[in-house]
Design an enzyme around this catalytic site. Structure first.
Site, PDB file in Angstrom:
ATOM      1  N   VAL A 160       0.847  -1.182   0.000  1.00  0.00           N
ATOM      2  CA  VAL A 160       0.000   0.000   0.000  1.00  0.00           C
ATOM      3  C   VAL A 160       0.887   1.238   0.000  1.00  0.00           C
ATOM      4  O   VAL A 160       1.839   1.317   0.763  1.00  0.00           O
ATOM      5  CB  VAL A 160      -0.893   0.003   1.260  1.00  0.00           C
ATOM      6  CG1 VAL A 160      -1.755   1.254   1.310  1.00  0.00           C
ATOM      7  CG2 VAL A 160      -1.750  -1.232   1.281  1.00  0.00           C
ATOM      8  N   PHE A 165      -0.131  12.587   4.181  1.00  0.00           N
ATOM      9  CA  PHE A 165      -0.070  13.651   5.168  1.00  0.00           C
ATOM     10  C   PHE A 165       1.297  13.773   5.814  1.00  0.00           C
ATOM     11  O   PHE A 165       1.453  14.398   6.842  1.00  0.00           O
ATOM     12  CB  PHE A 165      -1.170  13.490   6.237  1.00  0.00           C
ATOM     13  CG  PHE A 165      -1.080  12.236   7.057  1.00  0.00           C
ATOM     14  CD1 PHE A 165      -1.693  11.087   6.630  1.00  0.00           C
ATOM     15  CD2 PHE A 165      -0.410  12.224   8.268  1.00  0.00           C
ATOM     16  CE1 PHE A 165      -1.627   9.929   7.393  1.00  0.00           C
ATOM     17  CE2 PHE A 165      -0.350  11.077   9.032  1.00  0.00           C
ATOM     18  CZ  PHE A 165      -0.958   9.942   8.590  1.00  0.00           C
ATOM     19  N   GLY A 166       2.316  13.239   5.210  1.00  0.00           N
ATOM     20  CA  GLY A 166       3.667  13.435   5.702  1.00  0.00           C
ATOM     21  C   GLY A 166       4.420  12.128   5.772  1.00  0.00           C
ATOM     22  O   GLY A 166       3.875  11.055   5.587  1.00  0.00           O
ATOM     23  N   LYS A 167       5.712  12.250   6.035  1.00  0.00           N
ATOM     24  CA  LYS A 167       6.552  11.074   6.181  1.00  0.00           C
ATOM     25  C   LYS A 167       6.421  10.596   7.619  1.00  0.00           C
ATOM     26  O   LYS A 167       7.088  11.088   8.529  1.00  0.00           O
ATOM     27  CB  LYS A 167       7.996  11.426   5.854  1.00  0.00           C
ATOM     28  CG  LYS A 167       8.905  10.225   5.695  1.00  0.00           C
ATOM     29  CD  LYS A 167      10.279  10.648   5.214  1.00  0.00           C
ATOM     30  CE  LYS A 167      11.167   9.436   4.984  1.00  0.00           C
ATOM     31  NZ  LYS A 167      12.525   9.836   4.556  1.00  0.00           N
ATOM     32  N   ASP A 269      -8.458  20.755   5.175  1.00  0.00           N
ATOM     33  CA  ASP A 269      -7.955  19.648   4.359  1.00  0.00           C
ATOM     34  C   ASP A 269      -8.554  18.318   4.796  1.00  0.00           C
ATOM     35  O   ASP A 269      -7.836  17.334   4.995  1.00  0.00           O
ATOM     36  CB  ASP A 269      -6.425  19.600   4.427  1.00  0.00           C
ATOM     37  CG  ASP A 269      -5.810  18.944   3.179  1.00  0.00           C
ATOM     38  OD1 ASP A 269      -6.535  18.791   2.172  1.00  0.00           O
ATOM     39  OD2 ASP A 269      -4.622  18.597   3.221  1.00  0.00           O
TER      40      ASP A 269
END
Length: 479
Positions: A160, A165-167, A269
């Site tokens: 997947v 939304f970020g690392k 968001d």
């Protein structure tokens, strides 16, 4: 302290005798010594040995440094201080105010001043589960970071993809065994807004922030772990969600939005990748675009959000309010129903690289609602996707809607691995008991295996704890 005396003024033998006397207590000794010494003679001796030279114009204690260097040092010293206490020299526990001051100082401190840090620096809010050791909270020593790999397997595809939304990594404190999420933000991309709302406002459906530290020119944000992954990851691995699952997620999101909106906060968001699943709840994440309104509406200088989920008034850029989040939730529900964001099926990306004009002219996307959508859910979506924000329902109103408050016998139930482990006869438990101990493939089961497995959010931390799937220190290059 040693003092040089004028031998002509003081009887050395007398002084020596007095200094070698054994006194019954320290105070009496000091008083007796001072009584035998002439302080004026001592001062005179010091003035002779260390004459005071008149300072030449421009001379200062910082001789050898240019005025520019001194100003820079003074500015840096000020920027490295938090409420009178040095903060950029260690990791320490603190309150929300200390954390916010820390992230603001990091943002305002010249990068050159942070370039050569040899130890982690930061403020942690979680005193119970994060164990600071002598001012240190070392990455890969005091806390392990693991690549975030879900245990879903998408039919016909590989792992997947990571959330948008970020690392984010799965983190675990080596002493307390507390599992957390750790979001890594490069220093040059970090903004205090990434932390402020999440730190100041606490709610069950908002991912709790545990602390922030700077190491290796990267901000590490520790927060509540959504070990089931995001809604987007679930959709991409298992396809469209069933309505009872959608109802459960929607109710969780609405609770979080009701709280934010009651404080005039717009998330900006809301989308599947910013809704994270846990064992018993869902939480909102990614507050980098969040704004707290000071008036009835917010007029942005630029677009805020993700195109396919934007409301018409956000696209228009003439001002909007908290109702924009409600519209985005409606588009997110369509994505959960169909497996695709609104507009995409009817207007392919290849032909329409931007959806802003389409949203402005054709909203709302009622044609994209799933065909098997129930009557009550369709009515719910029409209220959430109302083009006119004044007529659009609020989070508080939608929480009372019939669609997300079904009869008790039909209440949605979403499995977690924690609950599955309590049922020895569950097929998932039997399946995992024969798994090899490896980290090479964390896709542990196919969504086609059983109906129960398709609706299961897997708690990755529980998997690591119960089955020891993750072993050894993490790779230096995180996936």
């Amino acid at each position: 302290m040693s003092v040089i005396l004028d031998c002509n003024s003081i009887d050395i033998s007398e002084l020596k005798e007095n200094l070698t006397m054994e006194y019954k207590n320290d105070n009496a000794g000091i008083e007796l010594l001072l009584a035998h010494l002439n302080i004026e003679d001592i001062i005179s001796a010091v003035e002779i040995l260390y004459p005071c030279e008149e300072s030449s114009p421009g001379a200062s204690f910082g001789d050898g440094l240019s005025q520019e260097d001194m100003d820079e040092n003074e500015e840096t010293a000020d920027s490295l201080t938090l409420e009178g206490t040095p903060v950029l020299d260690s990791v320490r526990y603190g309150a929300v105010s200390h954390l916010l001051s820390f992230v603001n100082l990091i943002s305002n401190t010249p990068p050159a001043s942070l370039k050569h840090l040899t130890e982690e620096i930061g403020v942690l809010l979680n005193k119970t589960d994060m164990a600071i050791k002598e001012g240190r909270y070392r990455i890969d020593v005091d806390v392990f970071l693991f690549p975030w790999k879900l245990t879903y397997r998408s039919p016909g595809s590989g792992h997947v993809p990571k959330g948008s939304f970020g690392k984010v990594h799965l983190a675990q404190d080596t002493k307390t065994r507390k599992r957390m999420a750790c979001k890594l933000i490069p220093l040059e991309h970090f903004r205090p807004a990434d932390v402020e709302i999440q730190a100041r406002f606490r709610h069950e459906n908002i991912a709790e922030l545990y602390g922030a530290l700077l190491w290796d020119r990267t901000i590490h944000l520790f927060m509540e772990a959504g070990e089931g992954g995001s809604v987007l990851e679930k959709l991409e691995s298992c396809g469209p969600m069933r309505e009872f699952e959608i109802i459960w997620v929607t109710k969780q999101v609405l609770r979080g939005l009701e709280y934010l909106h009651s404080h005039n906060i717009i998330h900006h968001d809301i989308k599947p990748s910013n809704i994270v699943l846990m064992s018993a709840k869902a939480v909102l994440v990614d507050f980098g675009l969040t704004v707290q309104m000071t008036e009835d509406q917010y007029t942005p200088r630029d677009l805020r959000g993700t195109e396919m989920y934007m409301s018409p008034e956000v696209v228009l850029c003439r001002g909007h309010n908290t109702k924009a989040d409600i519209y985005s939730l409606g588009t997110t529900i369509i994505h959960m129903q169909t497996g695709s964001p609104p507009w995409v099926r009817r207007y392919p990306r290849s032909a329409y690289p931007s959806y802003l004009y389409i949203i402005h002219k054709l909203a709302p996307p009622l044609e994209d609602i799933a065909e098997d959508c129930s009557v009550t859910m369709r009515s719910f979506l029409e209220r959430a996707l109302e083009k006119n924000p004044r007529l659009r329902s609020s989070a508080a109103e939608l929480l009372r809607d019939e669609a997300i408050n079904p009869p008790r016998e039909d209440q949605p139930r979403c499995w977690s691995l924690d609950s599955a482990l309590g049922e020895g006869s569950h097929p998932l438990l039997r399946q995992h008991s024969q798994l090899p101990d490896t980290t090479q493939d964390s896709s542990l089961y196919s969504c086609e295996d059983s109906a129960h497995v398709r609706s299961l959010y897997v708690d990755l931390g529980a998997l690591a704890g119960y089955y020891n799937i993750v072993r050894g220190p993490p790779s230096s290059e995180y996936g």
